[in-house]
Motif scaffolding. Structure first.
Motif, PDB file in Angstrom:
ATOM      1  N   ALA A  40       0.824  -1.207   0.000  1.00  8.15           N
ATOM      2  CA  ALA A  40       0.000   0.000   0.000  1.00  8.15           C
ATOM      3  C   ALA A  40       0.858   1.257   0.000  1.00  8.15           C
ATOM      4  CB  ALA A  40      -0.938  -0.006   1.202  1.00  8.15           C
ATOM      5  N   ILE A  41       2.062   1.170   0.574  1.00 13.05           N
ATOM      6  CA  ILE A  41       2.980   2.309   0.528  1.00 13.05           C
ATOM      7  C   ILE A  41       3.520   2.479  -0.881  1.00 13.05           C
ATOM      8  CG2 ILE A  41       5.117   3.289   1.434  1.00 13.05           C
ATOM      9  CD1 ILE A  41       4.659   1.629   3.978  1.00 13.05           C
ATOM     10  N   ARG A  42       3.903   1.359  -1.503  1.00 11.51           N
ATOM     11  CA  ARG A  42       4.459   1.419  -2.853  1.00 11.51           C
ATOM     12  C   ARG A  42       3.462   1.978  -3.856  1.00 11.51           C
ATOM     13  NH1 ARG A  42       7.086  -3.589  -1.337  1.00 11.51           N
ATOM     14  NH2 ARG A  42       9.358  -3.348  -1.463  1.00 11.51           N
ATOM     15  N   ASN A  43       2.228   1.479  -3.812  1.00 12.05           N
ATOM     16  CA  ASN A  43       1.259   1.911  -4.821  1.00 12.05           C
ATOM     17  C   ASN A  43       0.447   3.139  -4.395  1.00 12.05           C
ATOM     18  OD1 ASN A  43      -0.801   0.938  -3.096  1.00 12.05           O
ATOM     19  ND2 ASN A  43      -0.756  -1.093  -4.061  1.00 12.05           N
ATOM     20  N   ARG A  44       0.807   3.695  -3.232  1.00 12.75           N
ATOM     21  CA  ARG A  44       0.219   4.941  -2.728  1.00 12.75           C
ATOM     22  C   ARG A  44      -1.283   4.840  -2.453  1.00 12.75           C
ATOM     23  NH1 ARG A  44       3.381   9.630  -3.336  1.00 12.75           N
ATOM     24  NH2 ARG A  44       5.364   9.289  -4.388  1.00 12.75           N
ATOM     25  N   THR A  45      -1.782   3.647  -2.223  1.00 13.11           N
ATOM     26  CA  THR A  45      -3.200   3.527  -1.872  1.00 13.11           C
ATOM     27  C   THR A  45      -3.439   3.832  -0.398  1.00 13.11           C
ATOM     28  OG1 THR A  45      -2.903   1.143  -1.528  1.00 13.11           O
ATOM     29  CG2 THR A  45      -3.701   1.859  -3.689  1.00 13.11           C
ATOM     30  N   TYR A  46      -2.407   3.668   0.424  1.00 15.40           N
ATOM     31  CA  TYR A  46      -2.549   4.055   1.836  1.00 15.40           C
ATOM     32  C   TYR A  46      -2.395   5.567   1.931  1.00 15.40           C
ATOM     33  CZ  TYR A  46      -1.942   4.241   6.885  1.00 15.40           C
ATOM     34  OH  TYR A  46      -2.086   4.536   8.213  1.00 15.40           O
ATOM     35  N   PRO A  47      -3.369   6.262   2.515  1.00 14.67           N
ATOM     36  CA  PRO A  47      -3.389   7.731   2.429  1.00 14.67           C
ATOM     37  C   PRO A  47      -2.304   8.438   3.223  1.00 14.67           C
ATOM     38  CG  PRO A  47      -5.177   6.944   3.830  1.00 14.67           C
ATOM     39  CD  PRO A  47      -4.572   5.734   3.189  1.00 14.67           C
TER      40      PRO A  47
ATOM     41  N   GLN B 147      20.021   2.399  -1.410  1.00 16.16           N
ATOM     42  CA  GLN B 147      18.605   2.070  -1.420  1.00 16.16           C
ATOM     43  C   GLN B 147      18.349   0.598  -1.085  1.00 16.16           C
ATOM     44  OE1 GLN B 147      15.729   4.425  -2.133  1.00 16.16           O
ATOM     45  NE2 GLN B 147      17.486   5.391  -1.120  1.00 16.16           N
ATOM     46  N   SER B 148      19.323  -0.267  -1.358  1.00 18.19           N
ATOM     47  CA  SER B 148      19.155  -1.667  -0.959  1.00 18.19           C
ATOM     48  C   SER B 148      19.132  -1.795   0.555  1.00 18.19           C
ATOM     49  CB  SER B 148      20.276  -2.529  -1.549  1.00 18.19           C
ATOM     50  OG  SER B 148      21.528  -2.273  -0.915  1.00 18.19           O
ATOM     51  N   LEU B 149      19.888  -0.922   1.250  1.00 19.82           N
ATOM     52  CA  LEU B 149      19.844  -0.935   2.718  1.00 19.82           C
ATOM     53  C   LEU B 149      18.526  -0.379   3.228  1.00 19.82           C
ATOM     54  CD1 LEU B 149      23.459   0.101   3.803  1.00 19.82           C
ATOM     55  CD2 LEU B 149      22.350  -2.125   4.064  1.00 19.82           C
ATOM     56  N   VAL B 150      17.950   0.593   2.510  1.00 16.70           N
ATOM     57  CA  VAL B 150      16.623   1.094   2.874  1.00 16.70           C
ATOM     58  C   VAL B 150      15.627  -0.063   2.865  1.00 16.70           C
ATOM     59  CG1 VAL B 150      14.712   2.578   2.155  1.00 16.70           C
ATOM     60  CG2 VAL B 150      17.064   3.429   2.039  1.00 16.70           C
ATOM     61  N   GLU B 151      15.690  -0.872   1.791  1.00 18.08           N
ATOM     62  CA  GLU B 151      14.746  -1.988   1.679  1.00 18.08           C
ATOM     63  C   GLU B 151      15.046  -3.091   2.679  1.00 18.08           C
ATOM     64  OE1 GLU B 151      12.326  -4.206  -1.792  1.00 18.08           O
ATOM     65  OE2 GLU B 151      14.399  -3.651  -2.252  1.00 18.08           O
ATOM     66  N   LYS B 152      16.321  -3.411   2.860  1.00 20.12           N
ATOM     67  CA  LYS B 152      16.683  -4.459   3.816  1.00 20.12           C
ATOM     68  C   LYS B 152      16.263  -4.090   5.239  1.00 20.12           C
ATOM     69  CE  LYS B 152      20.618  -6.871   1.730  1.00 20.12           C
ATOM     70  NZ  LYS B 152      22.031  -7.271   1.939  1.00 20.12           N
ATOM     71  N   THR B 153      16.374  -2.821   5.580  1.00 20.49           N
ATOM     72  CA  THR B 153      16.008  -2.383   6.927  1.00 20.49           C
ATOM     73  C   THR B 153      14.512  -2.520   7.170  1.00 20.49           C
ATOM     74  OG1 THR B 153      17.881  -0.856   7.009  1.00 20.49           O
ATOM     75  CG2 THR B 153      16.068  -0.434   8.537  1.00 20.49           C
ATOM     76  N   GLY B 154      13.725  -2.351   6.118  1.00 29.03           N
ATOM     77  CA  GLY B 154      12.280  -2.518   6.282  1.00 29.03           C
ATOM     78  C   GLY B 154      11.457  -1.360   5.776  1.00 29.03           C
ATOM     79  N   TYR B 155      12.121  -0.393   5.121  1.00 27.86           N
ATOM     80  CA  TYR B 155      11.438   0.747   4.536  1.00 27.86           C
ATOM     81  C   TYR B 155      11.263   0.545   3.033  1.00 27.86           C
ATOM     82  CZ  TYR B 155      12.347   3.093   8.979  1.00 27.86           C
ATOM     83  OH  TYR B 155      12.389   3.422  10.313  1.00 27.86           O
ATOM     84  N   ILE B 156      10.567   1.460   2.404  1.00 26.79           N
ATOM     85  CA  ILE B 156      10.339   1.397   0.976  1.00 26.79           C
ATOM     86  C   ILE B 156      11.335   2.309   0.270  1.00 26.79           C
ATOM     87  CG2 ILE B 156       8.678   1.742  -0.886  1.00 26.79           C
ATOM     88  CD1 ILE B 156       8.028  -0.528   1.104  1.00 26.79           C
ATOM     89  N   PRO B 157      12.170   1.786  -0.636  1.00 26.50           N
ATOM     90  CA  PRO B 157      13.107   2.636  -1.368  1.00 26.50           C
ATOM     91  C   PRO B 157      12.403   3.754  -2.106  1.00 26.50           C
ATOM     92  CG  PRO B 157      13.614   0.318  -1.721  1.00 26.50           C
ATOM     93  CD  PRO B 157      12.281   0.375  -1.021  1.00 26.50           C
TER      94      PRO B 157
END
Length: 390
Positions: free
Chosen positions: A338-345, A375-385
């Motif tokens: 939902a974060i990636r596709n921006r459906t979560y407001p 950005q790979s560390l952003v994703e590995k940590t648990g956030y969205i690049p």
């Protein structure tokens, strides 16, 4: 022979003065030692009651047996009051709290043995040996920028509060950046007050998006309410909706917790509220070392009627409190898709924020953070690049 009225008045004044001084001293030392306000008032009530009791005994014609029974009754009532208060305090302490003290940031320190900070599979393309940019930021983002430092900085013991890789919370991090004490902070966007503070100092804040995150609301897991609309969130925090029955829950007052002013999550709430400020936040009294009392915004306490908020990573990865449940917003559950596709407001960028540092490695470090490796560390940590959030 009955004593004269003057003698009885003198006896009363002496005893009342003695009890008043004893009560004042007890009140003073209780306050000085940081005792709860409950005991301040209890001492005051007992002192007044004792003075009245002495006055009745001296001036009224009351049997000694009745006076004795009354005194015993007062002692029992005081004891039951204290027992009831301490019992409630014990109950309050047993309710889980979600706060910045619920986890140990030391576990994410770069280069620490067994650190939870994520690592690259191979050495980073950037390696800094000197002129290390001084880092600070939000508590929830420390695991991420600790991972950045672990990949690029030389191996060292980076103290959480006095090193090139610190974690002083969002308000302090912004202040440190504005004051020139650090070169880069990692945080949500600045509040109006932080922007004004930078302007007054002649500092221009530059925000480099480095990832995306969801701002989430949560309730006690036993709360039957599964979700709220954006408008309902605004109404709750404006004080227009005050009972869970108004949003499909069980009847009961809504206890809406907030975060301290200028924290990243409080700034996000204020942006959701728009031009309308949130209602006053629940506060708690804190005893200082000299016995004074200060008030601060209360940490979220997981009552069955509570609602609170934070960022997704903090609420699900760092705290890992199974007694809270995330709410859907406008029918959308906060998750990575939902974060990636921006459906979560309530999804938004977080930033590496700079303020014109003359450190020659700041630009190089920022370029690396937004590169594929960073950005790979952003994703590995648990956030969205950031590339996934465009």
């Amino acid at each position: 022979m009955e004593r004269s009225l003057l003698a009885r008045i003198m006896d009363f004044l002496v005893l009342a003065a003695f009890l008043g001084i004893a009560g004042f001293l007890a009140f003073f030392f209780t306050a000085l030692s940081g005792g709860d306000r409950f005991y301040w008032w209890l001492i005051a009530v007992i002192t007044v009651a004792a003075v009245l009791f002495v006055g009745i005994g001296i001036f009224a014609k009351v049997r000694e047996r009745l006076l004795f029974k009354t005194a015993i009754g007062l002692l029992i009532a005081s004891g039951l009051t204290v027992a009831g208060y301490e019992g409630f305090q014990y109950y309050e302490a047993s309710i889980p709290v979600v706060s910045e003290q619920d986890f140990d940031l030391q576990a994410y320190k770069p280069f620490r043995e067994g650190t939870k900070a994520k690592a690259l599979e191979r050495p980073a393309s950037l390696s800094l040996k000197r002129d290390l940019p001084r880092l600070d930021g939000a508590t929830a983002l420390y695991p991420l920028y600790a991972a950045f430092a672990q990949a690029v900085y030389p191996k060292s013991d980076y103290d959480l509060y006095y090193s090139e890789v610190m974690a002083n919370t969002t308000p302090d991090a912004y202040q440190n950046l504005i004051d020139g004490k650090v070169d880069i902070i990692f945080a949500a966007g600045p509040s109006d007050e932080q922007l004004e503070a930078a302007k007054e100092k002649g500092v221009e804040l530059k925000l480099t998006p480095i990832g995306r995150e969801a701002f989430v609301f949560f309730v006690n897991a036993a709360n039957p309410v599964k979700g709220l609309t954006t408008e309902q969130i605004r109404d709750v925090y404006a004080g227009r909706i005050t009972d869970w029955a108004e949003v499909g829950g069980k009847p009961g007052p809504i206890r809406a917790f907030q975060r301290p002013k200028n924290s990243g999550s409080q700034t996000m709430l204020e942006k959701i509220m728009g031009s309308e400020p949130p209602m006053p936040a629940p506060e708690e009294d804190i005893a200082t070392g000299m016995g004074g009392i200060i008030s601060k915004t209360a940490d979220y306490k997981n009552y069955e009627n509570a609602i609170g908020y934070s960022f997704l990573y903090f609420a699900t990865e760092m705290v890992q409190n199974g007694n809270i449940r995330l709410l859907e917003i406008d029918g959308v559950m906060p998750d990575k898709d939902a974060i990636r596709n921006r459906t979560y407001p309530f999804a938004a960028e977080f930033y590496a924020v700079t303020a014109g540092s003359d450190n020659p490695n700041v630009g190089r470090f920022l370029e690396w953070i937004v590169s594929a490796e960073g950005q790979s560390l952003v994703e590995k940590t648990g956030y969205i690049p950031i590339a996934d959030g465009k």
